[in-house]
Design a protein around this motif. Structure first.
Motif, PDB file in Angstrom:
ATOM      1  N   ASP A   1     -32.887  14.287 -14.822  1.00 33.26           N
ATOM      2  CA  ASP A   1     -33.941  15.153 -15.028  1.00 33.26           C
ATOM      3  C   ASP A   1     -33.377  16.577 -15.202  1.00 33.26           C
ATOM      4  OD1 ASP A   1     -36.164  13.373 -14.321  1.00 33.26           O
ATOM      5  OD2 ASP A   1     -35.941  13.809 -12.130  1.00 33.26           O
TER       6      ASP A   1
ATOM      7  N   GLN B   1     -34.190  18.634 -18.480  1.00 31.62           N
ATOM      8  CA  GLN B   1     -34.809  20.061 -18.362  1.00 31.62           C
ATOM      9  C   GLN B   1     -33.904  21.139 -19.254  1.00 31.62           C
ATOM     10  OE1 GLN B   1     -35.840  22.132 -14.855  1.00 31.62           O
ATOM     11  NE2 GLN B   1     -37.229  20.781 -14.120  1.00 31.62           N
TER      12      GLN B   1
ATOM     13  N   VAL C   1     -31.746  19.687 -25.320  1.00 27.85           N
ATOM     14  CA  VAL C   1     -32.811  19.584 -26.468  1.00 27.85           C
ATOM     15  C   VAL C   1     -32.941  18.167 -26.877  1.00 27.85           C
ATOM     16  CG1 VAL C   1     -33.158  20.033 -28.756  1.00 27.85           C
ATOM     17  CG2 VAL C   1     -32.624  21.828 -27.163  1.00 27.85           C
ATOM     18  N   GLN C   2     -34.136  17.678 -26.868  1.00 27.30           N
ATOM     19  CA  GLN C   2     -34.109  16.250 -27.395  1.00 27.30           C
ATOM     20  C   GLN C   2     -33.964  16.242 -28.852  1.00 27.30           C
ATOM     21  OE1 GLN C   2     -37.845  13.561 -27.645  1.00 27.30           O
ATOM     22  NE2 GLN C   2     -37.478  14.036 -25.629  1.00 27.30           N
TER      23      GLN C   2
ATOM     24  N   ALA D   1     -35.084  14.276 -31.869  1.00 22.59           N
ATOM     25  CA  ALA D   1     -36.229  13.405 -32.321  1.00 22.59           C
ATOM     26  C   ALA D   1     -36.017  12.909 -33.815  1.00 22.59           C
ATOM     27  CB  ALA D   1     -37.291  14.252 -31.992  1.00 22.59           C
ATOM     28  N   GLU D   2     -35.260  13.706 -34.532  1.00 22.51           N
ATOM     29  CA  GLU D   2     -35.430  13.400 -35.995  1.00 22.51           C
ATOM     30  C   GLU D   2     -34.059  13.806 -36.670  1.00 22.51           C
ATOM     31  OE1 GLU D   2     -39.397  13.445 -38.492  1.00 22.51           O
ATOM     32  OE2 GLU D   2     -38.261  15.280 -39.296  1.00 22.51           O
TER      33      GLU D   2
ATOM     34  N   ILE E   1     -34.110  24.054 -39.380  1.00 25.05           N
ATOM     35  CA  ILE E   1     -32.920  24.306 -38.458  1.00 25.05           C
ATOM     36  C   ILE E   1     -33.057  24.115 -37.096  1.00 25.05           C
ATOM     37  CG2 ILE E   1     -34.386  26.703 -38.017  1.00 25.05           C
ATOM     38  CD1 ILE E   1     -30.755  26.670 -39.051  1.00 25.05           C
ATOM     39  N   ARG E   2     -34.094  23.682 -36.681  1.00 26.55           N
ATOM     40  CA  ARG E   2     -34.183  22.831 -35.208  1.00 26.55           C
ATOM     41  C   ARG E   2     -33.955  21.418 -35.283  1.00 26.55           C
ATOM     42  NH1 ARG E   2     -32.552  25.734 -31.711  1.00 26.55           N
ATOM     43  NH2 ARG E   2     -33.391  24.105 -30.064  1.00 26.55           N
ATOM     44  N   GLN E   3     -33.438  20.772 -35.915  1.00 25.36           N
ATOM     45  CA  GLN E   3     -33.325  19.379 -36.178  1.00 25.36           C
ATOM     46  C   GLN E   3     -31.961  19.088 -36.439  1.00 25.36           C
ATOM     47  OE1 GLN E   3     -37.772  18.502 -37.999  1.00 25.36           O
ATOM     48  NE2 GLN E   3     -36.119  17.231 -38.493  1.00 25.36           N
TER      49      GLN E   3
ATOM     50  N   ARG F   1     -32.056  28.325 -27.902  1.00 27.39           N
ATOM     51  CA  ARG F   1     -32.207  28.730 -29.433  1.00 27.39           C
ATOM     52  C   ARG F   1     -30.808  28.685 -30.271  1.00 27.39           C
ATOM     53  NH1 ARG F   1     -36.343  33.601 -30.316  1.00 27.39           N
ATOM     54  NH2 ARG F   1     -38.057  33.059 -28.828  1.00 27.39           N
TER      55      ARG F   1
END
Lengths: 600, 600
Positions: A67, A71, A74-75, A77-78, A222-224, A244
């Motif tokens: 956990d 928390q 960053v996950q 996902a793609e 930029i966030r992937q 960030r």
């Protein structure tokens, strides 16, 4: 003044991810004394490794630590693949690839700097109060004695050093006499050097540039996580991070004008690196104000010839294998090395298991190191072969996806992995040697729905999962009763069930998962082994679960998920959740033999 | 020697759940100085309140504290009702009632002793390092000055006391001058007594017996919450707890032969209580070896006439309302009192909001206290009216289920809750005054799926949720642009958006949830307000989400869940996640008026 002399069952050298995982496991064995030293003044501040794969997260969960990681991190996902547009010369998105979770899998990859991962381990160790990391302590001498002549045959001379690495006064010298040591001391392992362990060199050193910055950019992804091949402007990899931040890698022969190959932090600046990344991202803009960490470093593909260069000395993590950062594997394979080892040491030192089980460490983990280098070689080749398209990279990632998540790792036959399960068809989707997948179940006693894996805390216990089928049928019930009857009469199984003190639990727990509707069963009507009684603490109500789909949600899929047939089955899980043996409810003798073989 | 004199913006008296929640909120407002004192030497060791309802868990989640609670506590999944079997005279199960989660709800009730709940707050406070609980400090004098004559009009004299409650030397005396104080000092509130606050007494004191033991029993539902009415053998309530504990309550006029009414711990023993519980559970057995905590205590139904007896003094928790433990409400309503209050104090002290908003505390929380006593009265009556069946209890629990979970609490119109939304049909399933339900969404920037509520951390920010609909349609896009254009031109809205320093964030964040497929949208094409730029920290990529069902899972249900119509809508959420206002995308002026009214 003579040096202080101390003894310990286990000495861990190095407190990076592999060492901290070892210390965490060791904390679960209060009968084993453990020390962990690191020559650095404190934990990794930030930067360094940053990817935690699915299997690593499962392991952290089994210690109650996941956990905190979820928390902070960053996950992933793609993943987006960008190549060169031949008309414009700029980059363009060629493909999006959504991270999918396999059946029975529960976590997506998470990105978080190594410093915060180490901090999570340190917080957990402090909470347990059993093992404490000794920073600023450097191993300087190693003497190995015969196992017969000395109970503590490994003698390590250590010195307390200042933050600058300088030695202090003479009285800072200590001799630690240990039963076993684990060298988790990194790519330039002191432990490995002492024993002159042969190393297979698969490639010479390559130079990598890496920066963790808060980018100011109009790049849409930029966030992937991205693989970007821009042709002559170089190629880079990116990964989104906490606060960030974004990590950027440049790599040898792929960084366009900069060409970091052979250079180091003394002649390449952060601005040079960012300039090189900016070039690769054209036509998109990139600037930054905040940099969290950056580095230029050399690394080659190397693998030690053995993970156990001496009966009492083990190597783990970067001390055993080094490779490029391309697949986000470093921290994961390293932590999983010691996760494989320390429960074996704990059992041996507690006198529960024969020392011969320690042979399985090299047997199980060396092939993982070998596979890791194979993946890395193919990935580096794919990056180098086509600098304008990412198709090759995508193909290699696809080929190794199960290895990269850790889900596909299967240990071969050994004393701890049965090679000849009588009938593999009793659980068609389960494979001996692999970690057990998890599905949601309903607890019989309180009706709470949870993941079956939640019952597999890393506390040193083996678990025998009993899948009898639907207990409303009388033949199923009688086959369960006959199993329980036979089970309790076996001497080794009885001893493993009833000897407390190995870890924080009994060394072998029986867990029942039936496929009847939960309310059709009264827990206390089941054989005693599924609700054992303790004079002070009453009954254990936590061992029986139902694969009851009538409550909706995602329930009722355990038997299907494992491919369990009508006759039911027994599944033996090791303390590290890998399946050691599968058999029918009648094969109690085979199970007894398994434990007889590993008993001291 | 003259006493030490110190000033503070906020003084919290009492560090039970209400006080700790207040301290936790206050930690989020670094511009507000806060102290919290408690006359006890340390936290509640164990026992006491033990139920955390769904809404309380959401609130703990918004502080990042819920994982620690879920790990330690036991989930309430099913309630069983047991009555008397007229033939055998023993008890029999009359009904099972599965705990269901409402739409947009995410937590089942969790049971955990108050000591560990307090510890979780203390761990969180220590991690933040802003507010520290001062134990062993007793408030002894209270002087109130005129608000005009003194900036710190509340003067509280406090004394450092030993573990035995005895005062120390004279130099342990301190005068704390505060702008505001909150009395969270329990049923016998010193703060309430100082101000002689009138209390409405709804019932005289009743005596309760409560024990936390590890039961040794053949009762089949021992790990579930039960209401047991055994007729002449008395009636009890049970709840499963952490570490194999079970809580048992006996209650007045329902405990059969024991009849604790009017008695206390000096003339009733633990064994008497367990004997009484054993009688009520016949024909099942009950013994124990381990007792964690037990108590006999008197409590009546009481409610203060006002939660704000003075402009600068607030009452919260048991200081404001007391009642029976029947509905597992105590800790929850108490924590939710201060959760309602402290963000208002934080905004006023930071100069962001007008002091008049503090009127809403009593306006919003007093009716909740009143409803709590109504529920408690009906529940006590139901227990007393039929001692052989639990039908009445079940009926009352069913009637108040939304109140008990906290989901049904709706605050009435005030400066902080708009009374006249122009067209309630824009979001048919959303109610102004209630906390916002949560559904899974996909983040535009990184494709990560998460609960929308995860974006509503308790950090002092208001959130304006913008639901434009499907942005692939040009009229939707232009209506979003026209909204953004108007929005940025409003003076109050601009100020609230751009003034940092209130809490750890900007006081008003805009969040966009569109219903287009995620990959059809480029975040940077959206109006700037949804990806604001900061010189040092770059863009905020965390404000845009998609209600995109194409990725499977449970996605694509936000618009349906809220009942949002084609025209879209705006939803204003307060820092405590309660919906303050709902309107169409065109009603920016109404929103501006809302903020104009609460601005100083």
């Amino acid at each position: 003044m003579p040096p202080t002399v101390a003894t310990t069952d286990l000495l861990i050298i190095g407190a990076g991810p592999a060492g901290l995982m070892a210390a965490c496991w060791a904390s679960q064995y209060p009968n084993m004394t453990t020390r962990i030293i690191d020559k650095r003044p404190g934990r990794t501040p930030t930067g360094h490794a940053d990817g935690l794969q699915s299997r690593s997260l499962e392991i952290l969960e089994s210690y109650g630590m996941v956990d905190a990681i979820l928390q902070k991190g960053v996950q992933h996902a793609e993943m987006c693949y960008w190549g060169r547009n031949k008309c414009t010369g700029g980059i363009e998105r060629q493909k999006r690839s959504r991270a999918r979770m396999g059946d029975g899998e529960r976590y997506h990859m998470v990105l978080l700097n190594q410093g915060l991962v180490e901090q999570t381990f340190l917080d957990s160790l402090r909470g347990k109060g059993v093992v404490k990391v000794e920073y600023g302590v450097r191993a300087e001498t190693l003497v190995l004695k015969g196992e017969e002549e000395d109970e503590y045959p490994v003698e390590v001379g250590v010195r307390r050093v200042g933050a600058d690495g300088a030695s202090g006064a003479g009285d800072d010298w200590e001799v630690i006499r240990a039963r076993y040591i684990i060298g988790c001391d990194g790519a330039h392992s002191w432990t490995r050097e002492q024993l002159k362990v042969p190393v297979r060199v698969c490639s010479g050193d390559s130079t990598w540039g890496v920066v963790d910055i808060v980018p100011i950019s109009d790049f849409p992804d930029i966030r992937q996580s991205c693989a970007i091949h821009s042709g002559e402007n170089g190629s880079i990899m990116t990964a989104p991070r906490e606060n960030r931040l974004v990590r950027f890698y440049t790599y040898p022969k792929g960084d366009g004008k900069l060409n970091v190959e052979g250079r180091d932090q003394s002649d390449v600046s952060l601005d040079d690196l960012v300039e090189s990344i900016r070039n690769a991202m054209r036509p998109y803009q990139l600037t930054y104000k905040h940099c969290d960490w950056w580095s230029i470093y050399k690394i080659g593909q190397r693998l030690v010839e053995t993970y156990r260069p001496h009966g009492r000395v083990f190597l783990a993590g970067d001390a055993a294998h080094t490779h490029s950062p391309k697949a986000g594997q470093g921290m994961n394979v390293s932590m999983q090395d010691t996760y494989n080892l320390v429960w074996k040491l704990g059992s041996v030192i507690a006198g529960a298991a024969a020392p011969s089980i320690l042979d399985t460490y090299d047997l199980e983990r060396w092939p993982v190191g070998e596979e890791l280098l194979r993946l890395d070689t193919e990935l580096v080749e794919a990056y180098e072969q086509d600098v304008t398209s990412t198709e090759g990279v995508e193909r290699v990632r696809g080929k190794y996806v199960d290895f990269m998540t850790g889900m596909g790792i299967a240990y071969g036959p050994s004393a701890l992995i049965s090679g000849n399960s009588s009938d593999p068809s009793v659980a068609r989707n389960m494979k001996v040697g692999m970690r057990l997948a998890s599905y949601p179940v309903v607890a019989q006693a309180d009706g709470v729905c949870s993941q079956l894996a939640g019952r597999f805390a890393s506390n040193g216990a083996w678990r025998l999962l009993v899948f009898p089928g639907d207990l409303r049928q009388s033949h199923t019930q009688s086959s369960l009763e006959s199993f329980a009857d036979k089970f309790n009469k076996q001497p080794h199984l009885s001893r493993w069930q009833k000897t407390p003190g190995l870890g924080r639990c009994y060394p072998l727990e029986t867990i029942l998962v039936h496929s009847s509707p939960r309310t059709s069963i009264n827990l206390l009507d089941l054989p005693d082994t599924f609700h054992p009684f303790d004079e002070a603490w009453g009954r254990d109500y936590s061992r029986v679960f139902s694969d009851d789909g009538s409550d909706g949600g995602d329930l009722g899929h355990v038997y299907d998920g494992y491919g369990i047939q009508e006759m039911g089955c027994l599944v033996l899980c090791r303390p590290d959740q890998h399946v050691a043996w599968i058999g029918s409810l009648e094969e109690v003798e085979a199970l007894e033999e398994f434990f007889a073989r590993i008993s001291p």
